[in-house]
Design a protein around this motif. Structure first.
Motif, PDB file in Angstrom:
ATOM      1  N   ALA A 129       0.844  -1.203   0.000  1.00 26.25           N
ATOM      2  CA  ALA A 129       0.000   0.000   0.000  1.00 26.25           C
ATOM      3  C   ALA A 129       0.878   1.251   0.000  1.00 26.25           C
ATOM      4  CB  ALA A 129      -0.937  -0.003   1.204  1.00 26.25           C
ATOM      5  N   ALA A 130       1.954   1.226   0.787  1.00 24.41           N
ATOM      6  CA  ALA A 130       2.870   2.362   0.818  1.00 24.41           C
ATOM      7  C   ALA A 130       3.470   2.603  -0.562  1.00 24.41           C
ATOM      8  CB  ALA A 130       3.967   2.130   1.856  1.00 24.41           C
ATOM      9  N   HIS A 131       3.837   1.520  -1.259  1.00 26.06           N
ATOM     10  CA  HIS A 131       4.384   1.653  -2.607  1.00 26.06           C
ATOM     11  C   HIS A 131       3.353   2.291  -3.534  1.00 26.06           C
ATOM     12  CE1 HIS A 131       6.058  -0.354  -6.470  1.00 26.06           C
ATOM     13  NE2 HIS A 131       6.610   0.826  -6.287  1.00 26.06           N
ATOM     14  N   SER A 132       2.105   1.853  -3.462  1.00 33.38           N
ATOM     15  CA  SER A 132       1.061   2.426  -4.322  1.00 33.38           C
ATOM     16  C   SER A 132       0.828   3.899  -4.026  1.00 33.38           C
ATOM     17  CB  SER A 132      -0.249   1.656  -4.170  1.00 33.38           C
ATOM     18  OG  SER A 132      -0.215   0.490  -4.947  1.00 33.38           O
ATOM     19  N   GLY A 136       1.991   6.126  -6.953  1.00 34.28           N
ATOM     20  CA  GLY A 136       0.746   6.467  -7.635  1.00 34.28           C
ATOM     21  C   GLY A 136       0.023   5.218  -8.094  1.00 34.28           C
ATOM     22  N   ARG A 137      -1.265   5.320  -8.175  1.00 35.67           N
ATOM     23  CA  ARG A 137      -2.067   4.178  -8.617  1.00 35.67           C
ATOM     24  C   ARG A 137      -1.682   3.772 -10.027  1.00 35.67           C
ATOM     25  NH1 ARG A 137      -6.564   2.174  -5.969  1.00 35.67           N
ATOM     26  NH2 ARG A 137      -7.001   3.246  -4.031  1.00 35.67           N
ATOM     27  N   GLY A 138      -1.806   2.475 -10.270  1.00 36.23           N
ATOM     28  CA  GLY A 138      -1.480   1.938 -11.584  1.00 36.23           C
ATOM     29  C   GLY A 138      -0.081   1.355 -11.676  1.00 36.23           C
ATOM     30  N   VAL A 139       0.741   1.563 -10.657  1.00 32.93           N
ATOM     31  CA  VAL A 139       2.096   1.014 -10.659  1.00 32.93           C
ATOM     32  C   VAL A 139       2.120  -0.361 -10.009  1.00 32.93           C
ATOM     33  CG1 VAL A 139       4.466   1.332  -9.807  1.00 32.93           C
ATOM     34  CG2 VAL A 139       3.171   3.291 -10.692  1.00 32.93           C
ATOM     35  N   GLY A 143      -0.827  -3.453  -4.397  1.00 37.25           N
ATOM     36  CA  GLY A 143      -0.906  -2.272  -3.538  1.00 37.25           C
ATOM     37  C   GLY A 143      -2.187  -1.491  -3.782  1.00 37.25           C
ATOM     38  N   ASP A 144      -2.581  -1.379  -5.050  1.00 40.39           N
ATOM     39  CA  ASP A 144      -3.844  -0.698  -5.372  1.00 40.39           C
ATOM     40  C   ASP A 144      -5.038  -1.441  -4.777  1.00 40.39           C
ATOM     41  OD1 ASP A 144      -2.336   1.131  -6.816  1.00 40.39           O
ATOM     42  OD2 ASP A 144      -3.012   0.418  -8.782  1.00 40.39           O
ATOM     43  N   ARG A 145      -5.015  -2.758  -4.844  1.00 41.33           N
ATOM     44  CA  ARG A 145      -6.094  -3.543  -4.230  1.00 41.33           C
ATOM     45  C   ARG A 145      -6.142  -3.286  -2.724  1.00 41.33           C
ATOM     46  NH1 ARG A 145      -6.321  -9.718  -6.610  1.00 41.33           N
ATOM     47  NH2 ARG A 145      -6.771  -9.187  -8.773  1.00 41.33           N
ATOM     48  N   ALA A 146      -4.972  -3.221  -2.118  1.00 42.33           N
ATOM     49  CA  ALA A 146      -4.920  -2.953  -0.679  1.00 42.33           C
ATOM     50  C   ALA A 146      -5.544  -1.586  -0.384  1.00 42.33           C
ATOM     51  CB  ALA A 146      -3.493  -3.030  -0.162  1.00 42.33           C
TER      52      ALA A 146
END
Length: 169
Positions: A129-132, A136-139, A143-146
């Motif tokens: 989640a921290a990475h997303s 930014g979203r889409g990477v 993480g985006d799901r989290a």
């Protein structure tokens, strides 16, 4: 996306964590309340010890939301999805490579290990989640799901209350 760490930010992160932050390099994302919720850390601690967690989720409410997802079985479910969805697995591998490229631009660690279990496992939703949030979203698709499952952790206002000059909230 990252910005320099002010003394105020350092104080907020210390209150969020309940201890002084280690190897703090930048604020990688701010919560809608304005406080840091993700920081970027150096690939090595101050004593030279490798520290592969480039992005660290500092907000205790965001951290609790990620923990709830983990305890509800999201990691196991998403790990199974990686095994059966080649597009998801490929996107997750690209997220891993993007993470490593960002970290390696600062310092190359002796191993290629990374936070969150990438690219083969779903190990830590906090790191993903921290990475997303930082990238930014889409990477990072996991993480985006989290983030989607964590809800609006900021909706009750800042998690770290201001302190008076003596340091009491």
């Amino acid at each position: 996306m990252s910005e320099p760490v002010s003394e105020h930010d350092r104080d907020v992160v210390a209150r969020q964590l309940g201890r002084p932050p280690r190897a703090l390099v930048a604020v990688a994302h701010r919560c809608p309340c304005g406080q840091p919720d993700v920081v970027q850390t150096a690939p090595r601690l101050e004593d030279g010890t490798p520290f592969p967690t480039l992005y660290y989720l500092t907000c205790p409410r965001a951290s609790a939301a990620a923990s709830r997802l983990e305890s509800a079985g999201a990691m196991k479910e998403w790990q199974a999805d990686l095994a059966t969805d080649p597009e998801l697995a490929a996107a997750y591998t690209r997220a891993h490579e993007a993470f490593l490229a960002t970290r390696d631009a600062v310092d190359v660690l002796p191993t290629r290990a990374t936070a969150g279990g990438m690219p083969d496992r779903v190990k830590c939703l906090h790191a993903l989640a921290a990475h997303s949030l930082a990238a930014g979203r889409g990477v990072n698709p996991i993480g985006d799901r989290a983030l989607d499952g964590m809800g609006e952790w900021w909706d009750r206002g800042p998690c770290a209350l201001p302190t008076d000059p003596e340091g009491t909230p």
